[in-house]
Design a protein around this motif. Structure first.
Motif, PDB file in Angstrom:
ATOM      1  N   ILE B  42       0.902  -1.124  -0.074  1.00  0.00           N
ATOM      2  CA  ILE B  42      -0.153  -0.145   0.107  1.00  0.00           C
ATOM      3  C   ILE B  42       0.954   1.293   0.113  1.00  0.00           C
ATOM      4  O   ILE B  42       0.846   1.938  -1.035  1.00  0.00           O
ATOM      5  CB  ILE B  42      -0.916   0.025   1.033  1.00  0.00           C
ATOM      6  N   VAL B  43       1.760   1.425   1.060  1.00  0.00           N
ATOM      7  CA  VAL B  43       2.322   2.807   0.974  1.00  0.00           C
ATOM      8  C   VAL B  43       3.683   2.722   0.113  1.00  0.00           C
ATOM      9  O   VAL B  43       4.212   3.876  -0.005  1.00  0.00           O
ATOM     10  CB  VAL B  43       3.149   2.848   2.531  1.00  0.00           C
ATOM     11  N   GLY B  44       4.069   1.565  -0.610  1.00  0.00           N
ATOM     12  CA  GLY B  44       5.081   1.830  -1.620  1.00  0.00           C
ATOM     13  C   GLY B  44       6.474   1.227  -1.150  1.00  0.00           C
ATOM     14  O   GLY B  44       6.687   1.411  -0.013  1.00  0.00           O
ATOM     15  N   GLU B  45       7.161   0.913  -2.030  1.00  0.00           N
ATOM     16  CA  GLU B  45       8.436   0.195  -1.788  1.00  0.00           C
ATOM     17  C   GLU B  45       9.255   1.419  -1.042  1.00  0.00           C
ATOM     18  O   GLU B  45      10.092   1.035  -0.175  1.00  0.00           O
ATOM     19  CB  GLU B  45       9.031  -0.179  -3.100  1.00  0.00           C
ATOM     20  N   LEU B  46       9.274   2.700  -1.468  1.00  0.00           N
ATOM     21  CA  LEU B  46      10.292   3.608  -0.881  1.00  0.00           C
ATOM     22  C   LEU B  46       9.583   4.427   0.436  1.00  0.00           C
ATOM     23  O   LEU B  46      10.366   5.465   0.722  1.00  0.00           O
ATOM     24  CB  LEU B  46      10.802   4.462  -1.960  1.00  0.00           C
ATOM     25  N   ALA B  47       8.587   3.792   0.894  1.00  0.00           N
ATOM     26  CA  ALA B  47       7.927   4.556   1.956  1.00  0.00           C
ATOM     27  C   ALA B  47       8.980   4.564   3.583  1.00  0.00           C
ATOM     28  O   ALA B  47       9.448   3.555   3.392  1.00  0.00           O
ATOM     29  CB  ALA B  47       6.694   4.077   2.475  1.00  0.00           C
ATOM     30  N   ASP B  48       9.013   5.499   4.096  1.00  0.00           N
ATOM     31  CA  ASP B  48       9.769   5.612   5.228  1.00  0.00           C
ATOM     32  C   ASP B  48       9.021   4.854   6.359  1.00  0.00           C
ATOM     33  O   ASP B  48       7.792   4.596   6.325  1.00  0.00           O
ATOM     34  CB  ASP B  48      10.057   6.780   5.697  1.00  0.00           C
ATOM     35  N   ALA B  51       5.570   6.329   7.780  1.00  0.00           N
ATOM     36  CA  ALA B  51       4.437   5.884   7.296  1.00  0.00           C
ATOM     37  C   ALA B  51       4.095   4.585   7.109  1.00  0.00           C
ATOM     38  O   ALA B  51       2.751   4.302   7.103  1.00  0.00           O
ATOM     39  CB  ALA B  51       4.599   6.342   5.596  1.00  0.00           C
ATOM     40  N   TYR B  52       5.046   3.705   7.121  1.00  0.00           N
ATOM     41  CA  TYR B  52       4.671   2.147   7.162  1.00  0.00           C
ATOM     42  C   TYR B  52       4.234   1.916   8.124  1.00  0.00           C
ATOM     43  O   TYR B  52       3.195   1.137   8.497  1.00  0.00           O
ATOM     44  CB  TYR B  52       6.376   1.469   6.915  1.00  0.00           C
TER      45      TYR B  52
END
Lengths: 531, 342
Positions: B42-48, B51-52
């Motif tokens: 959901i949050v994307g591979e590069l999310a910090d 946010a995760y």
């Protein structure tokens, strides 16, 4: 009995023909573009959330940004008709444009959009956060001077040029703040609604998105530069490559992407079709976990770099998907350095292993997503490294398993892929050369280098310096220095192949130009009569 | 007799519910211990990490597994299957959208396999060791041994790409998309209800090949079973007596054999039907069919547990329900079972 079976047979045949008779199948209509692809990774169509390539391709047609980048890497106006750069920031003057809802595009929408991106704070925000913009300072740094003027101040970690490139990415799309605000629930910035709806000023609007089935885009007749030529664009989920190939040959789709190398090959020199090989500026990478007892040794990493048959793999496996390259910058980019001599050299590789104290070799696991061409790539690496005494055990998994292992530093070797977000050295290389804090506690799982536990303070500092250098010549020198330092340090994130996205188009399609960062716009695409 | 039936009915129903609960527990636990990562999806591979972590909390994945399970059960009690990561919609509404596509496909497949498989089995038994019997056996063997995936591709190459007899993958040609408003969700029914005959024919053209291919494996099974049931009956004294009295072969089948094997047939048809609903997965992938199989495959790929658990339960429930109904039919209609019960 004979009579019975005969009449049964005739009955069945007749029945089948009756069913088949009224059916006729026409090719796709002239005013509709149909694209076949895999939509499996598309989880959202909110531009401030989604970063997956296919989603970006769709969203770039629903939304405009302040500026756009052309396929050959130039920054051109989009919503901003002009901009002025001074010491402290950039002032953008907006053109007269409306959202699909009819609301005018104002500076308030631009400010709202950038704030929304940084305050939602998902992967899409990474690109701006990397250069110092975040949810705490965005309200101060991005302001509306008047209805048609937006001011973006520098964060102190970015030059004007680098900022413009970042503003050209789909993540900075400008959304209709009035429309979005109508759909906010639980302070979610309208995210739940925006995932499946559009509120943009682009040439198309989102008619329908059925996950893993199809996406239908309708032409925005009032688009500022005129209505698109296609009345509808339909993106169909066709998970099976062979089936997609048949559909393209049959005329049910006009453009096919996500084909396997074997299916792509059938269209080579075939009349009525053309293949576009779109460079992504990204790479297929071998991530080595530097926290591993063997891989922490630079000599072992160099031995691995010499132990892979890049040219052989390029020829037999990668085909249209990749080109051998061990520096994380495509070789045609300005300031790119030539490749190091890391071609397959079994003797040298063995010697390096012996020097490192591992004469008899050792065993490692290699994790990869079970997907074309990565799975074949893993097998080839396994065979290649076996020759130098490194035994590889391949573990396949789906996207979320492998990415979770990558984020958790839970692997020995792993094959990820990257994309460039700017068509320059920094856009391609930054994710390979910056790791501000390598400690486990930093838990910086969003950082590609951190995941490999590769500690590179000097290279990180040099990358930051390059991104702040305003002078193009000096920046070019820094770029060269960065690449050399990268090679010298025997990277734990080893680029192996420059990544391409091959697509096949029916010759009926005209005006489709694939964009390196998937910002392919479709408003000028036309279709000729069926051939 | 009646009281006993009710008790028996209750016992079987309880058995069904317990099985379903066990299925739910197992699926839930397996789903939660699998190393998949819906948060990252959901949050994307590069999310910090912040946010995760926030998304993890929002999905309730930071709770101990037993609490997650209790919460899930609580939701389930209120008819809430949770939210799907993949679509952001309630899983129940996703399933309501995907299920009719599978249901339509599997139903047509079971109709085809019954109308071909049963007569073929009967004829094969009646003319044991004749050419027809041998052909039927080969057909059944082939249906059992060749993967659906391969059949699907070959079918498309011949009938879609080559002969142009049937429509391509998907439920309908793209330019008809959106013209029929879903009422029942069954495209064939909805298009007829709305008087869109052109769309009906187009949809029929699209469903016929995947339905036949899906039906084939089931048909093989039905043919084989019908043949052996019939053979068993044909060796019975009453059949031999009937034949001696001059009843024609088809008269024998129609009047004597069929009624006697009807209950057994119902059982295998029910089992086949359940199997078809479940086994539509591969067919749906090959034919880009937006049904429950494809929905669940994609859910598995990103670790979307709410979708997987709900999908498994629905398919499992239908499977068990069909078995249950077959059991009940058996007990109700088979005189021997009735006698045994008495």
């Amino acid at each position: 009995m004979k009579h019975f079976s005969k009449s049964l047979f005739v009955g069945v045949v007749f029945g089948a023909l009756t069913i088949a008779a009224p059916l006729s199948y026409a090719a796709t209509p002239k005013d509709q573009l149909v694209i076949g692809t895999s939509l499996a990774q598309v989880l959202s169509l909110d531009p401030h959330q989604a970063t997956e390539g296919k989603a970006v391709e769709i969203m770039s047609n629903l939304y405009d940004r302040l500026v756009n980048s052309t396929p050959d890497g130039k920054i051109v106006p989009q919503l901003a008709e002009s901009w002025k750069i001074d010491d402290k920031g950039i002032s953008f003057t907006l053109r007269q444009a409306n959202f699909a809802s009819g609301n005018p595009v104002t500076s308030k929408d631009v400010v709202y959009s950038l704030a929304r991106l940084l305050k939602l704070d998902q992967a899409a925000a990474a690109n701006l956060k990397r250069v110092g913009y975040d949810k705490t300072n965005v309200d101060k740094l991005v302001t509306a001077v008047d209805d048609k003027t937006v001011r973006i101040d520098f964060s102190g970690q970015v030059t004007a040029e680098m900022l413009l490139y970042r503003l050209a990415a789909s993540t900075t799309s400008v959304v209709d703040s009035v429309e979005v605000e109508k759909h906010v629930t639980d302070n979610d910035w309208g995210n739940a609604w925006m995932r499946t709806h559009s509120a943009g000023s682009g040439p198309f609007t989102l008619n329908r998105w059925s996950p893993n089935e199809l996406v239908i885009l309708d032409a925005n007749k009032d688009y500022v530069t005129g209505a698109p030529k296609m009345k509808r664009v339909i993106v169909r989920h066709v998970p099976e490559s062979q089936v997609e190939r048949l559909m393209l040959e049959h005329g049910d789709i006009d453009i096919a992407s996500a084909l396997t190398a074997a299916d792509l090959a059938t269209f080579k020199d075939k009349q009525g079709f053309t293949i576009q090989r779109i460079p992504t500026g990204g790479f297929y990478v071998l991530s080595m976990n530097a926290g591993n007892q063997y891989l922490s040794n630079p000599k072992v990493r160099e031995a691995i770099a010499y132990g892979i048959d890049y040219k052989g793999i390029e020829k037999t496996i990668m085909g249209p998907y990749g080109r051998a390259r061990n520096v994380p910058v495509p070789e045609n980019f300005e300031s790119a350095i030539p490749n190091p001599d890391w071609n397959l050299d079994v003797e040298k590789s063995k010697q390096l292993l012996a020097e490192a104290g591992f004469k008899d070799g050792f065993s490692l696991t290699l994790k990869t997503i079970a997907q074309t061409p990565r799975i074949d790539l893993a097998t080839a690496i396994q065979a290649s490294l076996a020759q130098v005494g490194i035994k590889i055990d391949i573990q396949q998994g789906n996207g979320s398993e492998i990415i979770a292992a990558h984020r958790a530093r839970d692997f020995d070797l792993l094959i990820p892929q990257t994309s460039a977000y700017m068509p320059n050295v920094l856009g391609s290389m930054e994710q390979f050369s910056s790791n501000p804090d390598n400690s486990k506690e930093a838990n910086n799982a969003g950082n590609f280098v951190w995941r490999s536990a590769w500690d590179i303070p000097e290279l990180t500092a040099l990358t930051a310096k390059a991104s702040m250098e305003p002078d193009a010549k000096k920046r070019g020198e820094l770029y060269v220095e960065m690449q050399k330092m990268f090679v010298e340090q025997k990277p734990a994130v080893l680029p192996m192949f420059e990544r391409f996205e091959p697509i096949v188009l029916s010759s009926k399609v005209e005006g489709y130009v694939g964009h390196p960062t998937q910002l392919t716009r479709l408003e000028n695409v036309t279709k000729t009569e069926a051939q | 007799m009646k009281e006993l039936s009710v008790a028996e009915f209750g016992r079987r129903l309880a058995h069904l519910l317990v099985s379903l609960f066990i299925l739910l527990c197992v699926t839930f636990v397996i789903g939660r211990v699998l190393p998949t990562d819906p948060v990252g999806a959901i949050v994307g591979e590069l999310a910090d990490p912040a946010a995760y972590a926030a998304m993890r909390t929002r999905l309730g994945l930071d709770l101990p597994i037993y609490q997650q399970f209790l919460l899930y059960l609580n939701g389930l009690a209120h008819g809430d299957f949770g939210t799907a990561v993949l679509t952001g919609n309630p899983v129940s509404s996703d399933l309501a959208q995907a299920f009719p596509a599978t249901f339509e496909l599997a139903t047509l497949a079971v109709i085809i396999s019954t109308f071909v498989g049963v007569p073929l089995g009967l004829v094969a038994a009646l003319f044991r060791d004749s050419v027809i019997d041998k052909v039927a056996r080969v057909v059944a063997l082939v249906g059992h041994s060749i993967p659906v995936f391969w059949f699907g591709i070959v079918g498309l190459v011949i009938f879609y790409a080559g002969l142009n007899w049937v429509g391509g993958p998907g439920r309908i040609d793209v330019f008809y998309e959106g013209l029929v408003t879903p009422q029942t969700g069954l495209l064939l029914v909805d298009s007829l209800l709305q008087g869109e005959t052109e769309i009906f024919w187009n949809a029929l053209g699209h469903i016929i090949l995947p339905a036949i291919i899906l039906a084939y494996a089931a048909m093989a099974y039905i043919t084989r079973m019908t043949r052996s049931f019939t053979l068993e009956q044909l060796s019975q004294d009453y059949v031999i007596a009937a034949r001696a009295k001059g009843v024609s072969p088809f008269g024998t089948i129609w009047r004597h054999v069929l009624p006697n094997i009807a209950v057994q047939l119902i059982t295998i048809l029910a089992i086949s039907y359940g199997g078809l609903l479940e086994g539509a997965v591969v067919t749906e992938i090959v034919f880009s069919w937006p049904g429950i199989g494809q929905y669940m495959t994609n859910a598995l790929m990103i670790g979307d547990m709410n979708a997987i658990v709900a999908g498994t339960i629905i398919v499992g429930f239908i499977f068990m329900l069909l078995n249950f109904l077959a059991d009940v039919a058996y007990a109700t209609f088979d005189p021997r079972m009735r006698e045994a019960a008495q």
